[in-house]
Design an enzyme around this catalytic site. Structure first.
Site, PDB file in Angstrom:
ATOM      1  N   GLU A 133      -0.922   7.380  -6.981  1.00 49.52           N
ATOM      2  CA  GLU A 133      -0.609   7.829  -8.339  1.00 49.52           C
ATOM      3  C   GLU A 133      -1.260   9.184  -8.580  1.00 49.52           C
ATOM      4  O   GLU A 133      -2.487   9.307  -8.505  1.00 49.52           O
ATOM      5  CB  GLU A 133      -1.121   6.829  -9.374  1.00 49.52           C
ATOM      6  CG  GLU A 133      -0.795   7.281 -10.797  1.00 49.52           C
ATOM      7  CD  GLU A 133      -1.683   6.670 -11.882  1.00 49.52           C
ATOM      8  OE1 GLU A 133      -1.247   6.624 -13.034  1.00 49.52           O
ATOM      9  OE2 GLU A 133      -2.811   6.258 -11.562  1.00 49.52           O
TER      10      GLU A 133
ATOM     11  N   ASP B 213      -3.703   3.051  -7.812  1.00 51.45           N
ATOM     12  CA  ASP B 213      -3.958   3.617  -9.132  1.00 51.45           C
ATOM     13  C   ASP B 213      -5.030   4.701  -9.049  1.00 51.45           C
ATOM     14  O   ASP B 213      -6.032   4.548  -8.339  1.00 51.45           O
ATOM     15  CB  ASP B 213      -4.419   2.479 -10.060  1.00 51.45           C
ATOM     16  CG  ASP B 213      -4.651   2.926 -11.473  1.00 51.45           C
ATOM     17  OD1 ASP B 213      -3.692   3.413 -12.102  1.00 51.45           O
ATOM     18  OD2 ASP B 213      -5.792   2.774 -11.958  1.00 51.45           O
TER      19      ASP B 213
END
Length: 617
Positions: free
Chosen positions: A380, A343
């Site tokens: 990401e 993330d």
């Protein structure tokens, strides 16, 4: 004269790797070129290698050269120069240019850090666990069970399928009961669909439904199940020949993580300057309200997500350096996950400015590969991720910039911020080719392509339910370069607006005679059965404002995919001579009807707002 055709496959069709060199092939139209040259920069200086003319393949001439691998850098850059009369033509990753291209668009071969071969062969499926399937109602979150400090909010129990609330209200604290038992129960369904790899949004202990605010990195959230239950799930997945990738949220934690401890029950960083965890985070002192309101750095200013300080050795040890670090722990038995999706990986580092980010991303990679060399490192990035995808950092990224953005712009006339944008198919093709040209081929194949995700409005909603355009988007997903990933429910036409409405419960009660399910199952079958769609080169055959047709080619397998966005049918003559492989035996994927090829040209009619999918298998 018109621009001559030059083509280089970056697959093993055109690149044969040896210990210290590459055997390179270039295909050109059979024209009287004065010289055809392979340009490279082994020590940052130009070297030109004369290519040798070889056999003919139809209307194409084969040129060959031996390219020494750069020893001063892990990536070898090269491009082609062809001289014809007074003109010169250069071939780079975007196509033919009439002048020397900038280095960022040169072909790239990463000889050291290469992505796992298996990634491009997969069909991924992203699951938001809390909304996929409730397999064990006895462990669900109850009303008021969780309290959210400083937010005056508490958990809300919802019935499966009820409308989703909004952030700022109950959006992050609503619980419908999805869990690991539900994932386990649906493995047969996922296999029948054709899915080969599961990517799960965070499953570690957290008091939100999205779980991007981790409380404990070493425990499965008890409302999802247990560590042993996850180990069993992972074993079941692997016994089926499938793989599993987990979500790692390592830039920040929950305020209730023991290291931060905003509730001040465990001597965490928030409550005391003498806490052993004080330097795990960034503090700026106190505000006017006193010691109970310390000012700390939260991710994007969000005070429930305090940012970790990677300048602290204990943080580095806990996250990636020690043998039982978070990254290594779940790659080892009994869990044996196959990869991590990181993330906001571009934001982590030594402070708000992501200082030394590349160093830490590289260190994450080294930690992963030291335990599982064939594991998949996925980052990401909502925007361009070129610098992270040169081999030494990430294997692939969530390909918003190079796939989801242009698809949305072309088909829905919206950019990622939902501002209006108008692209025609020429613009769309240029965007795809520019984005991909900046990456080594191995990393292009390892990009994760999606139509939508837990962070975007579902594409079918953005398209206002336009069935024809959604079908075109689905075919693009399954036929473009990179690994396709379905966001749960896409295969049954699940709709949803912006986060959190895009996280609706899977509609298991609406599965019977679902037209989308059959369509996606057949498309996924093409992806799984046709090698060209997994590893094949990308060859544009025809493009106009309202349509695009391209080929994928690998070891004699050819797939032709394309679409017509206009309302009226188009009759198109496709120059099959541009494809090196034999195209005899081409037929329609859907009907298996053979195609009539006239010499080296195929004339096809593409119906209005429709697509074609042909193969020679």
């Amino acid at each position: 004269m018109s621009t001559p055709y030059l083509y280089h496959s970056q697959t093993t069709d055109g690149v044969t790797a040896h210990a210290d060199c590459l055997h390179i092939e270039l295909l050109t139209e059979d024209l009287p070129f004065e010289r055809v040259l392979l340009r490279h920069e082994p020590d940052n200086e130009e070297y030109l290698i004369d290519m040798v003319s070889g056999e003919k393949k139809g209307r194409l001439r084969v040129w060959q050269a031996i390219l020494p691998l750069s020893q001063d850098k892990s990536v070898t850059y090269y491009t082609f120069k062809a001289i014809l009369g007074q003109a010169q033509y250069w071939l780079d990753g975007r196509g033919v240019q009439v002048r020397m291209p900038g280095r960022e668009y040169h072909f790239k071969y990463n000889r050291v850090a290469r992505p796992p071969e298996w990634v491009s062969e997969q069909v991924f499926y992203q699951i938001f666990p809390e909304r996929f399937c409730n397999g064990d109602p006895s462990i669900g979150v109850e009303d008021g069970e969780y309290q959210y400090l400083g937010k005056n909010r508490q958990s809300v129990k919802r019935s499966w399928g009820e409308p989703v609330g909004q952030h700022g209200n109950t959006g992050a604290v609503e619980f419908y009961g999805g869990d690991l038992a539900g994932v386990q129960q649906k493995l047969d369904y996922l296999q029948a669909l054709g899915i080969t790899t599961l990517y799960l949004n965070p499953i570690f202990t957290s008091y939100s439904n999205h779980k991007y605010d981790t409380v404990d990195y070493y425990s499965i959230d008890p409302k999802f199940g247990t560590n042993q239950q996850f180990a069993t799930l992972s074993e079941d997945i692997h016994q089926r020949g499938m793989k599993i990738v987990l979500d790692a949220v390592l830039n920040h934690t929950s305020t209730e993580h023991a290291w931060f401890d905003k509730s001040q029950t465990r001597n965490g960083a928030y409550g005391s300057v003498n806490s052993p965890y004080r330097d795990y985070y960034f503090f700026k002192g106190q505000n006017d309200e006193g010691s109970d309101s310390l000012v700390y750095v939260g991710w994007k200013g969000i005070d429930t997500l305090p940012v970790l300080n990677f300048n602290n050795k204990q943080v580095r040890d806990a996250i990636y350096q020690s043998e039982d670090s978070v990254i290594k722990h779940w790659l080892k038995p009994p869990y044996l996950i196959d990869g991590w999706r990181f993330d906001v990986i571009h934001m982590l580092g030594e402070g708000e400015g992501a200082a030394n980010n590349a160093h830490y991303v590289t260190a994450f990679r080294e930690a992963m590969k030291s335990v599982s060399p064939d594991s998949y490192m996925l980052g990401e990035h909502f925007f361009e991720a070129t610098s992270w995808l040169q081999g030494d950092q990430e294997d692939g990224s969530m390909n918003y910039y190079g796939f989801a953005h242009p698809v949305r712009a072309l088909l829905a006339s919206k950019d990622i911020q939902f501002d209006p944008i108008e692209l025609d198919c020429r613009d769309f093709l240029a965007w795809l080719r520019e984005a991909s040209a900046k990456l080594p081929w191995a990393n292009q194949l390892s990009q994760l392509n999606q139509l939508d995700s837990h962070d975007t409005e579902r594409l079918l909603t953005t398209l206002q339910g336009d069935v024809d355009r959604f079908k075109i988007a689905a075919q693009l997903l399954m036929t473009y370069v990179g690994a396709p990933c379905l966001y749960y429910g896409t295969e049954v036409g699940l709709k949803g607006s912006h986060d959190p409405d895009n996280r609706r419960c899977f509609p298991w009660d609406r599965m019977e005679n679902n037209e989308w399910l059959e369509y996606f199952t057949k498309l996924i079958a093409a992806r799984r059965q046709l090698p060209a769609l997994q590893k094949g080169s990308f060859v544009p055959l025809w493009v106009e404002a309202g349509g695009l047709i391209y080929a994928r080619e690998f070891k004699g397998n050819v797939v032709i995919s394309g679409f017509n966005l206009s309302d009226t049918p188009m009759t198109v003559s496709l120059p099959l001579w541009k494809i090196a492989a034999n195209c005899e035996g081409l037929r329609c994927w859907w009907t298996k009807t053979p195609c009539d090829i006239d010499a080296d040209t195929l004339t096809v009619e593409v119906k209005g707002k429709a697509s074609i999918l042909l193969f020679n298998g």
